[in-house]
Motif scaffolding. Structure first.
Motif, PDB file in Angstrom:
ATOM      1  N   SER A 138       0.832  -1.204   0.000  1.00  0.00           N
ATOM      2  CA  SER A 138       0.000   0.000   0.000  1.00  0.00           C
ATOM      3  C   SER A 138       0.866   1.253   0.000  1.00  0.00           C
ATOM      4  CB  SER A 138      -0.900   0.032   1.243  1.00  0.00           C
ATOM      5  OG  SER A 138      -1.784  -1.062   1.269  1.00  0.00           O
ATOM      6  N   LEU A 139       0.316   2.301  -0.565  1.00  0.00           N
ATOM      7  CA  LEU A 139       0.909   3.630  -0.513  1.00  0.00           C
ATOM      8  C   LEU A 139      -0.210   4.647  -0.390  1.00  0.00           C
ATOM      9  CD1 LEU A 139       3.652   3.555  -3.330  1.00  0.00           C
ATOM     10  CD2 LEU A 139       4.058   3.757  -0.873  1.00  0.00           C
ATOM     11  N   ARG A 140       0.110   5.780   0.196  1.00  0.00           N
ATOM     12  CA  ARG A 140      -0.854   6.875   0.296  1.00  0.00           C
ATOM     13  C   ARG A 140      -0.226   8.115  -0.321  1.00  0.00           C
ATOM     14  NH1 ARG A 140      -2.719  10.759   4.694  1.00  0.00           N
ATOM     15  NH2 ARG A 140      -4.968  10.989   4.397  1.00  0.00           N
ATOM     16  N   LEU A 141      -0.809   8.564  -1.399  1.00  0.00           N
ATOM     17  CA  LEU A 141      -0.339   9.765  -2.070  1.00  0.00           C
ATOM     18  C   LEU A 141      -1.075  10.982  -1.522  1.00  0.00           C
ATOM     19  CD1 LEU A 141      -0.227   8.570  -5.799  1.00  0.00           C
ATOM     20  CD2 LEU A 141       1.496   8.301  -3.993  1.00  0.00           C
ATOM     21  N   SER A 142      -0.365  12.081  -1.471  1.00  0.00           N
ATOM     22  CA  SER A 142      -0.941  13.345  -1.045  1.00  0.00           C
ATOM     23  C   SER A 142      -0.691  14.397  -2.111  1.00  0.00           C
ATOM     24  CB  SER A 142      -0.315  13.821   0.266  1.00  0.00           C
ATOM     25  OG  SER A 142      -0.530  12.893   1.301  1.00  0.00           O
ATOM     26  N   CYS A 143      -1.615  15.329  -2.211  1.00  0.00           N
ATOM     27  CA  CYS A 143      -1.464  16.458  -3.128  1.00  0.00           C
ATOM     28  C   CYS A 143      -1.914  17.702  -2.386  1.00  0.00           C
ATOM     29  CB  CYS A 143      -2.278  16.252  -4.388  1.00  0.00           C
ATOM     30  SG  CYS A 143      -2.305  17.683  -5.493  1.00  0.00           S
ATOM     31  N   ALA A 144      -0.979  18.589  -2.136  1.00  0.00           N
ATOM     32  CA  ALA A 144      -1.281  19.836  -1.440  1.00  0.00           C
ATOM     33  C   ALA A 144      -1.454  20.951  -2.459  1.00  0.00           C
ATOM     34  CB  ALA A 144      -0.163  20.169  -0.465  1.00  0.00           C
ATOM     35  N   ALA A 145      -2.511  21.719  -2.289  1.00  0.00           N
ATOM     36  CA  ALA A 145      -2.818  22.814  -3.212  1.00  0.00           C
ATOM     37  C   ALA A 145      -2.527  24.148  -2.548  1.00  0.00           C
ATOM     38  CB  ALA A 145      -4.278  22.750  -3.643  1.00  0.00           C
ATOM     39  N   TYR A 146      -1.794  24.981  -3.242  1.00  0.00           N
ATOM     40  CA  TYR A 146      -1.466  26.324  -2.758  1.00  0.00           C
ATOM     41  C   TYR A 146      -1.961  27.331  -3.784  1.00  0.00           C
ATOM     42  CZ  TYR A 146       1.746  23.533   0.048  1.00  0.00           C
ATOM     43  OH  TYR A 146       2.283  22.597   0.880  1.00  0.00           O
ATOM     44  N   GLY A 147      -2.674  28.350  -3.317  1.00  0.00           N
ATOM     45  CA  GLY A 147      -3.138  29.368  -4.240  1.00  0.00           C
ATOM     46  C   GLY A 147      -4.637  29.512  -4.180  1.00  0.00           C
ATOM     47  N   HIS A 148      -5.263  29.628  -5.322  1.00  0.00           N
ATOM     48  CA  HIS A 148      -6.707  29.841  -5.393  1.00  0.00           C
ATOM     49  C   HIS A 148      -7.452  28.595  -4.931  1.00  0.00           C
ATOM     50  CE1 HIS A 148      -6.040  33.613  -7.351  1.00  0.00           C
ATOM     51  NE2 HIS A 148      -5.400  33.058  -8.356  1.00  0.00           N
ATOM     52  N   THR A 149      -8.091  28.663  -3.779  1.00  0.00           N
ATOM     53  CA  THR A 149      -8.736  27.474  -3.222  1.00  0.00           C
ATOM     54  C   THR A 149      -9.946  27.033  -4.039  1.00  0.00           C
ATOM     55  OG1 THR A 149      -9.994  28.860  -1.722  1.00  0.00           O
ATOM     56  CG2 THR A 149      -7.931  27.947  -0.906  1.00  0.00           C
ATOM     57  N   TYR A 150     -10.550  27.951  -4.814  1.00  0.00           N
ATOM     58  CA  TYR A 150     -11.713  27.534  -5.588  1.00  0.00           C
ATOM     59  C   TYR A 150     -11.330  26.520  -6.643  1.00  0.00           C
ATOM     60  CZ  TYR A 150     -10.052  30.941  -9.058  1.00  0.00           C
ATOM     61  OH  TYR A 150      -9.303  31.641  -9.960  1.00  0.00           O
ATOM     62  N   CYS A 151     -10.072  26.473  -6.982  1.00  0.00           N
ATOM     63  CA  CYS A 151      -9.618  25.487  -7.970  1.00  0.00           C
ATOM     64  C   CYS A 151      -9.540  24.082  -7.377  1.00  0.00           C
ATOM     65  CB  CYS A 151      -8.244  25.863  -8.522  1.00  0.00           C
ATOM     66  SG  CYS A 151      -8.250  27.346  -9.567  1.00  0.00           S
TER      67      CYS A 151
END
Length: 112
Positions: free
Chosen positions: A17-30
């Motif tokens: 198993s693996l758990r990928l993460s994606c952090a978003a920086y900037g316009h939160t509506y996106c």
């Protein structure tokens, strides 16, 4: 400007198993809706999973029942829990937001 940063990739044996993460920086509506794609060597980028603003989820048939997408309450991060990994899951995994922004990708390698 939006920046997407993936992490959590690595090398595992089949069945792991693996758990990928994606952090978003900037316009939160996106980041109201996010998706994961992957690209294996010599192949086109393909859809893996998506989560909409109402938290509904969709999965490619190839990962259904094994992968789970989720998003934090602030909708600043999206995750992909990958279980029962198979060698054919080996690829670079990318996250994408609703504005069409892509992350840089994170490598997942599954050995048999």
């Amino acid at each position: 400007q939006v920046l997407l940063v993936e992490s959590g990739g690595g090398s595992v044996q089949a069945g792991g198993s693996l758990r990928l993460s994606c952090a978003a920086y900037g316009h939160t509506y996106c980041s109201n809706g996010m998706s994961w794609y992957r690209q294996a060597p010599g192949k086109e980028r393909e859809f893996v999973s998506a989560i909409d603003s109402d938290a509904s989820t969709t999965y490619a048939d190839s990962v259904k029942g094994r992968f789970t997408i989720s998003q934090d309450n602030a909708k600043s991060s999206v995750y992909l829990q990958m279980n029962s990994l198979k060698p054919e899951d080996t690829a670079v995994y990318y996250c994408k937001d609703t504005c069409g922004d892509w992350g840089q990708g994170t490598q997942v390698t599954v050995s048999s």
